[in-house]
Design an enzyme around this catalytic site. Structure first.
Site, mmCIF file in Angstrom:
data_model
loop_
_atom_site.group_PDB
_atom_site.id
_atom_site.type_symbol
_atom_site.label_atom_id
_atom_site.label_comp_id
_atom_site.label_asym_id
_atom_site.label_seq_id
_atom_site.Cartn_x
_atom_site.Cartn_y
_atom_site.Cartn_z
ATOM 1 N N HIS A 67 12.160 4.391 36.634
ATOM 2 C CA HIS A 67 10.975 3.847 35.957
ATOM 3 C C HIS A 67 11.391 3.034 34.735
ATOM 4 O O HIS A 67 12.248 3.462 33.965
ATOM 5 C CB HIS A 67 10.081 5.016 35.536
ATOM 6 N N GLY A 88 6.587 -0.872 11.375
ATOM 7 C CA GLY A 88 8.030 -0.649 11.310
ATOM 8 C C GLY A 88 8.805 -1.958 11.249
ATOM 9 O O GLY A 88 8.222 -3.051 11.371
ATOM 10 N N LYS A 130 13.825 -3.711 14.061
ATOM 11 C CA LYS A 130 15.127 -3.147 14.429
ATOM 12 C C LYS A 130 14.846 -1.848 15.196
ATOM 13 O O LYS A 130 14.110 -0.992 14.681
ATOM 14 C CB LYS A 130 15.900 -2.845 13.131
ATOM 15 N N PRO A 134 18.143 3.644 16.893
ATOM 16 C CA PRO A 134 19.373 3.572 17.690
ATOM 17 C C PRO A 134 19.356 4.423 18.972
ATOM 18 O O PRO A 134 19.975 4.039 19.975
ATOM 19 C CB PRO A 134 20.458 4.073 16.725
ATOM 20 N N GLY A 164 14.739 4.067 20.547
ATOM 21 C CA GLY A 164 14.171 2.775 20.941
ATOM 22 C C GLY A 164 12.911 2.413 20.190
ATOM 23 O O GLY A 164 12.863 2.481 18.962
#
Lengths: 309, 309
Positions: free
Chosen positions: A82, A163, A166, A169, A172
């Site tokens: 998915h 936000g 970026k 890490p 996501g």
């Protein structure tokens, strides 16, 4: 007890490790906020969690769930069929009782803002909460998936709604929004010919000329030696289940194939089943007031009131 | 709040004076016992009262209602089309939630005994509560009506189940019993030909060869210029509504007549509508657990429990 109810159905990118999925799901449990279902899908390596709660309690529960998911899931090592872009991939809010779609949009924005601020995960608002038409469709937002997002998020038109530009890490990005109740509904056909299921799916789904609030795909059910039209009904008030069933049945008949049966996956609101009964019986003047249990609930309420005095 | 619920549907011999019918109906209201419907019929000069309550509270409410009816109705001056033998003519108890038919039979006997002792009205137990097969059928008990009962009650085989063999001078006698939920269901046909409705009624009803739990008559709806098949479905679990509707529809088609629509009179249990939806959609593995609101009620209960701790 709960006069106002919103449902929330977070999809997380973990469908194999039961203890991890359960820990994430039940992080949402608390007063006025309860997990009522956890469906794990190992092939997709993805789980669907169903939560119901009071609007005032739901935000804390969902935030706790998103936090736990960001701690326990690392998308850098995640594999599954998915498409996905986040540890918590998508968080839709759905009006159930005593609330409007606008209430759900409000809640989605508040939760989105807190996810960005508290957890450092960029947030995209989608569907009814979207800030532009381009961002209404989840598939459009998710295109490129986790692996492509470092590049996508840097583009001005894909700046997140909350936000920084970026990605987190390991967790996501996440889509948060509001939408109508979705019914997952499958119809089994008495044939092993996959092309029949695919043709019927094309005939009934919106994207290729069918009913406005139907998404559909044809699948083989290898073990049973039959095929299935697998559907999402995205607005049962405007495209009722019985109409979808009747259309699939007629399309099957045109191909010399019988409908074996159908299946509701997850849950279905009472109102959707009342609609089926009303249509199948051609009932005039149907209202909830005809239903014995609704009258009894009114009597309960009256009795409780008189006890309070 | 109410874990165990019994419904009681007394029929009283007053359908014209609203204030009298309301005074009698609401005599039953009290803690744990609520009147949820009053349907008056002036032609029949008869009213149907629907009460729901906890088994422990219902007896007092129904006894108060019977007492009020015996004070305000004098059958010596009562005229109306419907056969009747008492001020309160019949008192059926129906299992709704958390109770068995046996519980309703017990309750009917206790109430019957008190009506005879406290109010001096002779009582016949009928349907599931009957003490002999001859007394199961209400129509058999009622034959002769109020005017014929002084003679009938003196016969040894018609000695009442409770009370003396002498009618109450103004309130007559009463039948008390237990039965399944009854759905009053009418289907309108696109014709003014009464013989079509009468033929279809004969085709579908038990007494002339039709479905086991269907009573049916054909009626003209003069104002609309159409006809109606008017039915009582006496056990929707064994003869489901959709099967009755489909049969009436096919019988109408055989006579070149369309079904215009149908009508539920009074109330219908949720389970009967779920059955319609399940059958119309051919749903496999249907259970109440598929219904969103049932899951929410479980979540409510869990939440209430955790608040208690």
């Amino acid at each position: 007890m709960w006069d106002r109810i919103i449902e929330c159905v977070p999809n997380i990118s973990e469908g194999r490790r039961r203890e991890v999925a359960e820990a994430i799901a039940h992080a949402a449990d608390g007063p006025g906020c309860k997990v009522i279902d956890l469906s794990m899908d190992p092939d997709h390596n993805r789980s669907v969690i169903t939560i119901v709660g009071k609007p005032s309690s739901l935000a804390d529960g969902v935030l706790a769930l998103a936090k736990k998911a960001s701690e326990l899931i690392d998308l850098n090592v995640h594999r599954g069929e998915h498409p996905r872009m986040g540890a918590v991939d998508v968080i839709p809010f759905i009006p159930v009782r005593g609330v409007t779609m606008a209430d759900c949009v409000d809640l989605s924005r508040r939760v989105g803002e807190r996810i960005a601020e508290d957890l450092g995960i960029p947030v995209y608002l989608y569907e009814e909460s979207a800030t532009s038409d381009e961002r209404r469709n989840l598939a459009t937002i998710r295109k490129g998936e986790f692996e492509g997002f470092p590049e996508k998020i840097a583009k001005p038109q894909w700046r997140p709604d909350f936000g920084s530009a970026k990605i987190h890490p390991t967790a996501g990005v996440v889509a948060v929004g509001a939408r109508e109740f979705l019914i997952a509904y499958n119809i089994d056909l008495a044939t092993s010919d996959l092309s029949v299921a695919k043709e019927i799916a094309r005939a009934v789904r919106y994207s290729s000329g069918g009913l406005r609030y139907v998404k559909a795909l044809g699948f083989p059910l290898a073990e049973k030696g039959i095929v299935q039209v697998s559907m999402n009904l995205t607005n049962f008030k405007k495209t009722p289940i019985l109409r979808v069933f009747e259309l699939v049945k007629r399309e099957a008949e045109h191909r010399g194939v019988m409908v074996i049966g159908s299946e509701i996956v997850g849950t279905v609101p009472r109102a959707a089943l009342y609609d089926v009964a009303r249509m199948a019986l051609q009932v005039r003047g149907f209202s909830d007031n005809l239903i014995l249990e609704e009258r009894i609930e009114d009597a309960h309420a009256e009795d409780a009131l008189s006890e309070d005095r």
